[in-house]
Design an enzyme around this catalytic site. Structure first.
Site, short mmCIF file in Angstrom:
data_model
loop_
_atom_site.label_atom_id
_atom_site.label_comp_id
_atom_site.label_asym_id
_atom_site.label_seq_id
_atom_site.Cartn_x
_atom_site.Cartn_y
_atom_site.Cartn_z
N CYS A 78 -4.15 3.16 -5.67
CA CYS A 78 -4.90 2.96 -4.43
C CYS A 78 -6.37 2.96 -4.29
CB CYS A 78 -4.48 4.07 -3.53
SG CYS A 78 -5.18 4.28 -1.57
N CYS A 95 -8.15 5.67 -2.56
CA CYS A 95 -8.07 7.10 -3.28
C CYS A 95 -9.03 6.85 -4.45
CB CYS A 95 -6.60 7.29 -3.82
SG CYS A 95 -5.63 7.70 -2.68
N ASP A 100 -17.81 -0.58 5.24
CA ASP A 100 -16.93 -1.41 4.94
C ASP A 100 -17.80 -2.57 4.08
OD1 ASP A 100 -13.99 -2.60 6.25
OD2 ASP A 100 -15.09 -3.84 5.29
N HIS A 155 -3.82 11.08 0.32
CA HIS A 155 -3.27 9.94 0.53
C HIS A 155 -2.10 9.78 1.67
CE1 HIS A 155 -2.18 5.46 -0.26
NE2 HIS A 155 -0.99 5.85 -0.04
N ASN A 185 -5.32 -0.28 11.87
CA ASN A 185 -4.16 -1.06 11.81
C ASN A 185 -3.06 -0.64 10.91
OD1 ASN A 185 -5.67 -3.41 12.73
ND2 ASN A 185 -6.90 -3.52 10.69
N HIS A 193 -3.64 2.90 2.79
CA HIS A 193 -4.37 4.17 2.81
C HIS A 193 -4.76 4.35 4.16
CE1 HIS A 193 -6.50 7.78 0.80
NE2 HIS A 193 -6.66 7.79 2.11
N HIS A 225 -7.08 4.41 7.61
CA HIS A 225 -8.23 4.45 7.69
C HIS A 225 -8.54 3.92 9.16
CE1 HIS A 225 -6.95 0.49 6.22
NE2 HIS A 225 -7.62 -0.09 6.95
N HIS A 245 -11.14 2.45 11.40
CA HIS A 245 -12.68 1.56 11.52
C HIS A 245 -13.45 2.04 12.76
CE1 HIS A 245 -10.80 -1.96 8.96
NE2 HIS A 245 -9.79 -1.53 9.56
P1 AMP Z 1 -7.32 -3.20 7.04
O1 AMP Z 1 -7.26 -4.59 7.05
O2 AMP Z 1 -7.39 -2.54 8.35
O3 AMP Z 1 -6.34 -2.47 6.15
O4 AMP Z 1 -8.88 -2.92 6.52
C1 AMP Z 1 -9.13 -2.74 5.20
C2 AMP Z 1 -10.47 -2.86 4.99
O5 AMP Z 1 -11.01 -2.43 4.01
C3 AMP Z 1 -11.47 -4.04 5.28
O6 AMP Z 1 -12.17 -4.27 6.55
C4 AMP Z 1 -12.06 -4.56 4.04
O7 AMP Z 1 -13.21 -5.11 4.21
C5 AMP Z 1 -12.08 -3.18 3.44
N1 AMP Z 1 -12.49 -2.94 2.10
C6 AMP Z 1 -11.56 -3.13 1.14
N2 AMP Z 1 -11.95 -2.87 -0.04
C7 AMP Z 1 -13.21 -2.17 0.17
C8 AMP Z 1 -14.19 -1.39 -0.77
N3 AMP Z 1 -14.07 -1.35 -1.98
N4 AMP Z 1 -15.20 -0.98 -0.22
C9 AMP Z 1 -15.50 -0.94 1.24
N5 AMP Z 1 -14.58 -1.65 1.91
C10 AMP Z 1 -13.44 -2.01 1.41
#
Ligand code: AMP
Length: 113
Positions: free
Chosen positions: A4, A7, A30, A46, A86, A97, A99, A101
């Protein structure tokens, strides 16, 4: 979870731009911001998505929502902001995982559909 990405970020194995951390919560910028301020707030345990929240782990969610106003204040989002999560395929969840926003720093669009 070993495969993940969030993680790995929490463990420090992948770099991140951290804005907040406590015993339960990790928050970072992000990598592809959709607003001037775009922060992801995640549980240190997780949990795959909102579908994975239960009575045993909901303390992580409570602590996330205690952290969010502190993060918003630190980011000077005094005019407001949006919190989004989402879930699953129809919700366009790309990282499995849980999250949240935080989006702000400009007038956001009304349309969320
Ligand atoms: P979601 O589409 O709601 O699952 O959002 C996942 C978010 O994670 C997206 O906005 C990506 O830009 C962000 N993301 C993916 N990898 C990373 C990373 N290594 N560092 C920061 N944000 C990330």
């Amino acid at each position: 979870m070993s495969d993940c990405i969030f993680c790995k970020i929490i463990a420090g194995d992948i770099p991140s731009s951290k804005v907040f951390e406590d015993e339960y919560v990790y928050a970072f910028r992000d990598i592809a911001p959709m607003a001037p301020v775009h922060i992801l707030v995640v549980p240190k345990e997780h949990i795959a998505s909102t579908d994975g929240i239960n009575a045993e782990n909901s303390v992580y969610v409570a602590r996330i929502f205690e952290a969010i106003p502190q993060i918003a204040a630190a980011e000077e989002l005094s005019n407001g902001y949006r919190v989004i999560t989402n879930c699953g395929e129809d919700g366009c969840q790309s990282v499995k995982h849980l999250h949240f926003h935080i989006l702000g720093g400009k007038q956001l669009l009304e349309n969320m559909g």
